[in-house]
Enzyme design. Structure first.
Site, short mmCIF file in Angstrom:
data_model
loop_
_atom_site.label_atom_id
_atom_site.label_comp_id
_atom_site.label_asym_id
_atom_site.label_seq_id
_atom_site.Cartn_x
_atom_site.Cartn_y
_atom_site.Cartn_z
N ASP A 15 0.79 -1.25 0.00
CA ASP A 15 0.00 0.00 0.00
C ASP A 15 0.82 1.29 0.00
O ASP A 15 0.39 2.30 0.57
CB ASP A 15 -0.98 0.02 1.18
CG ASP A 15 -2.10 -1.00 1.05
OD1 ASP A 15 -2.19 -1.65 -0.01
OD2 ASP A 15 -2.86 -1.16 2.01
N LYS A 107 -5.40 -6.04 -4.09
CA LYS A 107 -6.29 -6.55 -3.03
C LYS A 107 -7.39 -5.52 -2.76
O LYS A 107 -7.23 -4.35 -3.10
CB LYS A 107 -5.51 -6.85 -1.75
CG LYS A 107 -4.90 -5.63 -1.09
CD LYS A 107 -4.12 -6.02 0.17
CE LYS A 107 -3.40 -4.85 0.78
NZ LYS A 107 -4.23 -3.78 1.30
N CYS A 140 -3.26 -3.38 7.25
CA CYS A 140 -2.81 -4.25 6.15
C CYS A 140 -1.53 -5.01 6.49
O CYS A 140 -1.38 -6.16 6.11
CB CYS A 140 -2.65 -3.44 4.88
SG CYS A 140 -4.24 -2.71 4.39
#
Length: 196
Positions: A15, A107, A140
């Site tokens: 991310d 994702k 995450c």
């Protein structure tokens, strides 16, 4: 491909996207911008070692229909639509580049393993050990790490100063929890010198 001690290792970069990293981004993580140079360095070291790099990113339909229910309101008309597919916010922050031979994994939930082909991809490429960088530690990073441990990846290493959360306190407490389940917590310099 890596040889020797790195032969079965992959680096996950999670991310590191504009909407999470840049101040003013709709999903801005307080400590994120400070780790960008360390994530760049970790990627560089991984490349030099022949360690495969997996870029784990969130990309959502601009309508938000594939986002978690608690986040759907962020995709209402007039809202910025965080990490929507094709947006500048979904792009990697400056300094991080997906190169030929790298793998990009999209994702739509916290864990990189949830409803993705990550586990089968790692298995089919002989990867048994993971090194984790990115944001953010309680969400995450933590979910991916706990799933990696559940799938028996060993060792799982977190680069402490190449991961971040909204505050140093949140980051430290989550690192502590992950260390308690057998995860290696290494500083970048330590990992570069030796490497777990």
């Amino acid at each position: 491909m890596a040889s020797g001690k790195w032969r079965n290792t992959a680096l996950l970069v999670i991310d590191m996207q504009n909407d999470f990293i840049l101040p003013g981004g709709p999903m801005h993580v307080g400590g994120a911008q400070a780790i960008v140079p360390n994530v760049i360095k970790a990627v560089e070291v991984a490349r030099n070692r022949g360690i495969p790099i997996i870029w784990v990113v969130r990309e959502h339909d601009p309508s938000g229909r594939d986002a978690e229910l608690f986040r759907r309101h962020l995709y209402s008309p007039g809202k910025p639509k965080p990490t929507s597919k094709g947006s500048v916010g979904a792009e990697l922050v400056d300094g991080l580049v997906i190169e030929e031979g790298d793998y990009k994994l999209v994702k739509t939930r916290f864990s990189a393993f949830f409803n993705t082909n990550l586990h089968s991809y790692l298995q089919s490429n002989g990867i048994t050990s993971l090194v984790i960088t990115g944001v953010q530690t309680p969400n995450c990073i933590r979910q991916t790490v706990f799933d990696a441990v559940a799938w028996n990846y060993q060792p799982v290493t977190i680069i402490v100063d190449a991961t971040a959360a909204a505050t140093p306190e949140i980051h430290t407490s989550n690192i502590f929890d992950m260390k308690n389940i057998g995860v290696i917590t290494a500083m970048l310099e330590e990992w570069c010198e030796s490497g777990h």
